[in-house]
Design a protein around this motif. Sequence first.
Motif, PDB file in Angstrom:
ATOM      1  N   PRO A 167       0.799  -1.229   0.000  1.00 53.42           N
ATOM      2  CA  PRO A 167       0.000   0.000   0.000  1.00 53.42           C
ATOM      3  C   PRO A 167       0.833   1.280   0.000  1.00 53.42           C
ATOM      4  O   PRO A 167       0.314   2.347  -0.293  1.00 53.42           O
ATOM      5  CB  PRO A 167      -0.829  -0.112   1.282  1.00 53.42           C
ATOM      6  N   GLU A 168       2.130   1.176   0.295  1.00 52.64           N
ATOM      7  CA  GLU A 168       2.950   2.381   0.405  1.00 52.64           C
ATOM      8  C   GLU A 168       3.998   2.514  -0.689  1.00 52.64           C
ATOM      9  O   GLU A 168       4.501   3.606  -0.933  1.00 52.64           O
ATOM     10  CB  GLU A 168       3.645   2.400   1.771  1.00 52.64           C
ATOM     11  N   ASN A 169       4.354   1.419  -1.364  1.00 49.39           N
ATOM     12  CA  ASN A 169       5.406   1.487  -2.371  1.00 49.39           C
ATOM     13  C   ASN A 169       4.910   0.898  -3.689  1.00 49.39           C
ATOM     14  O   ASN A 169       4.612  -0.294  -3.763  1.00 49.39           O
ATOM     15  CB  ASN A 169       6.643   0.723  -1.890  1.00 49.39           C
ATOM     16  N   PRO A 170       4.842   1.713  -4.754  1.00 46.41           N
ATOM     17  CA  PRO A 170       4.319   1.234  -6.034  1.00 46.41           C
ATOM     18  C   PRO A 170       5.232   0.233  -6.743  1.00 46.41           C
ATOM     19  O   PRO A 170       4.833  -0.370  -7.727  1.00 46.41           O
ATOM     20  CB  PRO A 170       4.173   2.518  -6.855  1.00 46.41           C
ATOM     21  N   ARG A 171       6.438   0.020  -6.237  1.00 41.49           N
ATOM     22  CA  ARG A 171       7.373  -0.908  -6.880  1.00 41.49           C
ATOM     23  C   ARG A 171       7.246  -2.333  -6.354  1.00 41.49           C
ATOM     24  O   ARG A 171       7.830  -3.251  -6.931  1.00 41.49           O
ATOM     25  CB  ARG A 171       8.814  -0.438  -6.670  1.00 41.49           C
ATOM     26  N   TYR A 172       6.507  -2.547  -5.263  1.00 39.39           N
ATOM     27  CA  TYR A 172       6.465  -3.866  -4.637  1.00 39.39           C
ATOM     28  C   TYR A 172       5.081  -4.495  -4.652  1.00 39.39           C
ATOM     29  O   TYR A 172       4.079  -3.835  -4.368  1.00 39.39           O
ATOM     30  CB  TYR A 172       6.954  -3.803  -3.187  1.00 39.39           C
ATOM     31  N   ILE A 173       5.066  -5.791  -4.986  1.00 34.78           N
ATOM     32  CA  ILE A 173       3.873  -6.614  -4.865  1.00 34.78           C
ATOM     33  C   ILE A 173       4.269  -7.866  -4.091  1.00 34.78           C
ATOM     34  O   ILE A 173       5.457  -8.133  -3.910  1.00 34.78           O
ATOM     35  CB  ILE A 173       3.276  -6.995  -6.247  1.00 34.78           C
ATOM     36  N   GLU A 174       3.287  -8.632  -3.643  1.00 32.51           N
ATOM     37  CA  GLU A 174       3.561  -9.892  -2.964  1.00 32.51           C
ATOM     38  C   GLU A 174       2.763 -10.998  -3.612  1.00 32.51           C
ATOM     39  O   GLU A 174       1.678 -10.768  -4.148  1.00 32.51           O
ATOM     40  CB  GLU A 174       3.176  -9.814  -1.486  1.00 32.51           C
ATOM     41  N   GLY A 175       3.322 -12.193  -3.568  1.00 29.43           N
ATOM     42  CA  GLY A 175       2.631 -13.350  -4.102  1.00 29.43           C
ATOM     43  C   GLY A 175       3.346 -14.618  -3.700  1.00 29.43           C
ATOM     44  O   GLY A 175       4.459 -14.583  -3.178  1.00 29.43           O
ATOM     45  N   LYS A 176       2.689 -15.755  -3.958  1.00 29.85           N
ATOM     46  CA  LYS A 176       3.280 -17.046  -3.600  1.00 29.85           C
ATOM     47  C   LYS A 176       3.962 -17.668  -4.803  1.00 29.85           C
ATOM     48  O   LYS A 176       3.381 -17.764  -5.884  1.00 29.85           O
ATOM     49  CB  LYS A 176       2.208 -17.996  -3.077  1.00 29.85           C
ATOM     50  N   GLN A 181       5.540 -17.183   0.287  1.00 33.62           N
ATOM     51  CA  GLN A 181       5.111 -15.800   0.045  1.00 33.62           C
ATOM     52  C   GLN A 181       6.357 -14.941  -0.101  1.00 33.62           C
ATOM     53  O   GLN A 181       7.210 -14.915   0.778  1.00 33.62           O
ATOM     54  CB  GLN A 181       4.259 -15.308   1.225  1.00 33.62           C
ATOM     55  N   ILE A 182       6.474 -14.234  -1.241  1.00 39.57           N
ATOM     56  CA  ILE A 182       7.658 -13.408  -1.476  1.00 39.57           C
ATOM     57  C   ILE A 182       7.239 -12.014  -1.949  1.00 39.57           C
ATOM     58  O   ILE A 182       6.142 -11.811  -2.442  1.00 39.57           O
ATOM     59  CB  ILE A 182       8.618 -14.041  -2.516  1.00 39.57           C
ATOM     60  N   VAL A 183       8.160 -11.071  -1.777  1.00 38.68           N
ATOM     61  CA  VAL A 183       7.992  -9.714  -2.293  1.00 38.68           C
ATOM     62  C   VAL A 183       8.673  -9.668  -3.654  1.00 38.68           C
ATOM     63  O   VAL A 183       9.790 -10.168  -3.820  1.00 38.68           O
ATOM     64  CB  VAL A 183       8.627  -8.677  -1.341  1.00 38.68           C
ATOM     65  N   ILE A 184       7.984  -9.078  -4.634  1.00 39.27           N
ATOM     66  CA  ILE A 184       8.506  -9.022  -6.006  1.00 39.27           C
ATOM     67  C   ILE A 184       8.497  -7.575  -6.473  1.00 39.27           C
ATOM     68  O   ILE A 184       7.548  -6.832  -6.208  1.00 39.27           O
ATOM     69  CB  ILE A 184       7.635  -9.874  -6.960  1.00 39.27           C
ATOM     70  N   THR A 186       7.920  -4.836  -9.198  1.00 43.27           N
ATOM     71  CA  THR A 186       6.965  -4.811 -10.312  1.00 43.27           C
ATOM     72  C   THR A 186       7.627  -4.798 -11.684  1.00 43.27           C
ATOM     73  O   THR A 186       7.042  -5.261 -12.658  1.00 43.27           O
ATOM     74  CB  THR A 186       6.023  -3.594 -10.208  1.00 43.27           C
ATOM     75  N   GLU A 187       8.855  -4.285 -11.780  1.00 47.24           N
ATOM     76  CA  GLU A 187       9.504  -4.230 -13.102  1.00 47.24           C
ATOM     77  C   GLU A 187       9.950  -5.618 -13.594  1.00 47.24           C
ATOM     78  O   GLU A 187      10.412  -5.754 -14.723  1.00 47.24           O
ATOM     79  CB  GLU A 187      10.682  -3.261 -13.087  1.00 47.24           C
ATOM     80  N   TYR A 188       9.784  -6.647 -12.750  1.00 45.23           N
ATOM     81  CA  TYR A 188      10.143  -8.005 -13.149  1.00 45.23           C
ATOM     82  C   TYR A 188       8.925  -8.886 -13.406  1.00 45.23           C
ATOM     83  O   TYR A 188       9.043 -10.101 -13.467  1.00 45.23           O
ATOM     84  CB  TYR A 188      11.030  -8.663 -12.093  1.00 45.23           C
ATOM     85  N   VAL A 189       7.747  -8.261 -13.537  1.00 36.95           N
ATOM     86  CA  VAL A 189       6.543  -9.037 -13.806  1.00 36.95           C
ATOM     87  C   VAL A 189       5.762  -8.450 -14.976  1.00 36.95           C
ATOM     88  O   VAL A 189       5.886  -7.272 -15.292  1.00 36.95           O
ATOM     89  CB  VAL A 189       5.609  -9.126 -12.569  1.00 36.95           C
ATOM     90  N   LYS A 190       4.969  -9.319 -15.593  1.00 36.33           N
ATOM     91  CA  LYS A 190       4.049  -8.912 -16.657  1.00 36.33           C
ATOM     92  C   LYS A 190       2.671  -9.427 -16.259  1.00 36.33           C
ATOM     93  O   LYS A 190       2.521 -10.585 -15.879  1.00 36.33           O
ATOM     94  CB  LYS A 190       4.494  -9.510 -17.978  1.00 36.33           C
ATOM     95  N   LYS A 191       1.668  -8.556 -16.355  1.00 32.57           N
ATOM     96  CA  LYS A 191       0.310  -8.959 -16.016  1.00 32.57           C
ATOM     97  C   LYS A 191      -0.171  -9.992 -17.019  1.00 32.57           C
ATOM     98  O   LYS A 191       0.029  -9.860 -18.222  1.00 32.57           O
ATOM     99  CB  LYS A 191      -0.622  -7.737 -16.022  1.00 32.57           C
ATOM    100  N   MET A 192      -0.826 -11.034 -16.493  1.00 36.52           N
ATOM    101  CA  MET A 192      -1.405 -12.073 -17.357  1.00 36.52           C
ATOM    102  C   MET A 192      -2.808 -11.655 -17.761  1.00 36.52           C
ATOM    103  O   MET A 192      -3.540 -11.068 -16.967  1.00 36.52           O
ATOM    104  CB  MET A 192      -1.457 -13.406 -16.604  1.00 36.52           C
ATOM    105  N   SER A 193      -3.178 -11.977 -18.983  1.00 30.37           N
ATOM    106  CA  SER A 193      -4.552 -11.708 -19.419  1.00 30.37           C
ATOM    107  C   SER A 193      -5.467 -12.725 -18.764  1.00 30.37           C
ATOM    108  O   SER A 193      -5.024 -13.772 -18.277  1.00 30.37           O
ATOM    109  CB  SER A 193      -4.660 -11.800 -20.941  1.00 30.37           C
ATOM    110  N   ASP A 194      -6.764 -12.453 -18.762  1.00 29.56           N
ATOM    111  CA  ASP A 194      -7.732 -13.375 -18.144  1.00 29.56           C
ATOM    112  C   ASP A 194      -7.732 -14.726 -18.822  1.00 29.56           C
ATOM    113  O   ASP A 194      -8.126 -15.724 -18.254  1.00 29.56           O
ATOM    114  CB  ASP A 194      -9.140 -12.767 -18.199  1.00 29.56           C
ATOM    115  N   LYS A 195      -7.307 -14.774 -20.088  1.00 29.53           N
ATOM    116  CA  LYS A 195      -7.330 -16.029 -20.854  1.00 29.53           C
ATOM    117  C   LYS A 195      -6.136 -16.916 -20.540  1.00 29.53           C
ATOM    118  O   LYS A 195      -6.123 -18.079 -20.864  1.00 29.53           O
ATOM    119  CB  LYS A 195      -7.365 -15.720 -22.342  1.00 29.53           C
ATOM    120  N   GLU A 196      -5.073 -16.343 -19.943  1.00 28.37           N
ATOM    121  CA  GLU A 196      -3.852 -17.121 -19.689  1.00 28.37           C
ATOM    122  C   GLU A 196      -4.014 -17.996 -18.464  1.00 28.37           C
ATOM    123  O   GLU A 196      -4.698 -17.711 -17.555  1.00 28.37           O
ATOM    124  CB  GLU A 196      -2.661 -16.179 -19.500  1.00 28.37           C
TER     125      GLU A 196
END
Length: 196
Positions: A167-176, A181-184, A186-196
């Motif tokens: 909620p405070e840093n636009p560069r960080y997301i979390e996921g499993k 559970q890790i912090v990632i 954002t410049e190392y990810v690509k959003k998947m489409s709903d079809k993927e």
Amino acid sequence: MSLVEELRERSGNQCELCSATEDLTTYEVPPVSTGGVDGTVLICANCKSQITEEALLDANHWRCLNDSMWSEFRAVKVLVWRMLQRLRDQGWPQDLLAMMYLDDEELQFAKASGDHLDESEKVIHRDVNGVVLSAGDNVVLIKDLKVKGSSMVAKQGTAVRRISLDPENPRYIEGKVGGTQIVIVTEYVKKMSDKE
């Protein structure tokens, strides 16, 4: 008993927001780590389309929240609070928000969407291509990432489902990844489409 059956029983076979009885579907309230009955609501197609696409928002439809705000179920209360926040410039939602009660945990869950913030206050997360990321989105890693504090390497092409946003840093997301559970960044990810 299946999730749909439990939700139909809980809701009396009607939309948990507007009480419609047609075109009912489940909606998992993002970001949800557990899902299941506690993180899911039974809603109609009209409510769902307006929740997921703000351009379709019809303020008069949401006057139904006057009744559903008193629900005893966490996922329903959180969704009502978020919709009232989106509509607060209409005037009447502010009165309902003043009457509504959420405990600390419910309020934290409700605020995770950022609906309570003005546009200028919102932290916007973007993937490597500049696409806006939302809590609950699925992303794919675009390069191998060494996970700090472990010997694990998250491989390029790994799908990370139902991310949560810092909620405070636009560069960080979390996921499993691999159950961890890790912090990632954002410049190392690509959003998947709903079809993927």
